[in-house]
Design an enzyme around this catalytic site. Sequence first.
Site, PDB file in Angstrom:
ATOM      1  N   ASP A 186       0.885  -1.165   0.000  1.00 28.72           N
ATOM      2  CA  ASP A 186       0.000   0.000   0.000  1.00 28.72           C
ATOM      3  C   ASP A 186       0.924   1.216   0.000  1.00 28.72           C
ATOM      4  O   ASP A 186       1.414   1.630   1.054  1.00 28.72           O
ATOM      5  CB  ASP A 186      -0.904  -0.010   1.226  1.00 28.72           C
ATOM      6  CG  ASP A 186      -1.823   1.197   1.277  1.00 28.72           C
ATOM      7  OD1 ASP A 186      -2.271   1.645   0.206  1.00 28.72           O
ATOM      8  OD2 ASP A 186      -2.090   1.699   2.382  1.00 28.72           O
ATOM      9  N   GLU A 219      -1.273  -1.378  -4.989  1.00 24.67           N
ATOM     10  CA  GLU A 219      -2.458  -0.593  -5.309  1.00 24.67           C
ATOM     11  C   GLU A 219      -2.148   0.431  -6.396  1.00 24.67           C
ATOM     12  O   GLU A 219      -1.100   1.062  -6.383  1.00 24.67           O
ATOM     13  CB  GLU A 219      -2.974   0.117  -4.060  1.00 24.67           C
ATOM     14  CG  GLU A 219      -4.349   0.729  -4.255  1.00 24.67           C
ATOM     15  CD  GLU A 219      -4.928   1.240  -2.952  1.00 24.67           C
ATOM     16  OE1 GLU A 219      -5.927   0.672  -2.506  1.00 24.67           O
ATOM     17  OE2 GLU A 219      -4.367   2.201  -2.396  1.00 24.67           O
ATOM     18  N   ASP A 223      -2.383   1.014   7.413  1.00 27.07           N
ATOM     19  CA  ASP A 223      -1.629   0.880   6.162  1.00 27.07           C
ATOM     20  C   ASP A 223      -1.165  -0.560   5.955  1.00 27.07           C
ATOM     21  O   ASP A 223      -1.173  -1.061   4.829  1.00 27.07           O
ATOM     22  CB  ASP A 223      -0.431   1.835   6.146  1.00 27.07           C
ATOM     23  CG  ASP A 223      -0.867   3.285   6.191  1.00 27.07           C
ATOM     24  OD1 ASP A 223      -1.399   3.768   5.181  1.00 27.07           O
ATOM     25  OD2 ASP A 223      -0.699   3.927   7.245  1.00 27.07           O
TER      26      ASP A 223
END
Length: 174
Positions: free
Chosen positions: A8, A67, A139
């Site tokens: 992420d 992502e 996160d």
Amino acid sequence: MTLILGIDPGSRITGYGVVRDTGRGCVYVASGCIRTGAGELPDRLQIVYRGVREVIQTYGPVTMGIEKVFMARNADSALKLGQARGAAIVAGAEEGLEIAEYTATQVKQAVAGTGGANKEQVQMMVMHLLKLTTKPQIDASDALAIAICHAHTRSSLLPHGLGTARSRGGRLRL
């Protein structure tokens, strides 16, 4: 059993999550955050790059999900996020990992069953799917969700002969 790294990305905090895909689900291996602190952007990107490489060298994943950049209201923030993604992607490519990219909606759909899930819902599903007893940092939780999404996507593509081709730079295109 395949080790999968989820990333992420962020220019200040980059979450990572490592899971083992057993073919019957995912098992938690590790997670955490790479914190860059204050400083100039090039220095922070170097910390992201080195941190991701260290995670790869420590745990030995063979594939990585990351992502995709979303459309942010602040163009400067979107550019910095894109640069952090780039640093993480280069680290993975240098270590020979296959790399796949997922939108936030794809990750939420794979983990929570709906692309409109909020961060807390995703975090709770990650805890449930990986049988965690404590909440990971948000996160890190997002990174674990990306790894789970990648495991699900790989398992649905591989029986059909898809998902194994590599294009330039070792990136897996789905």
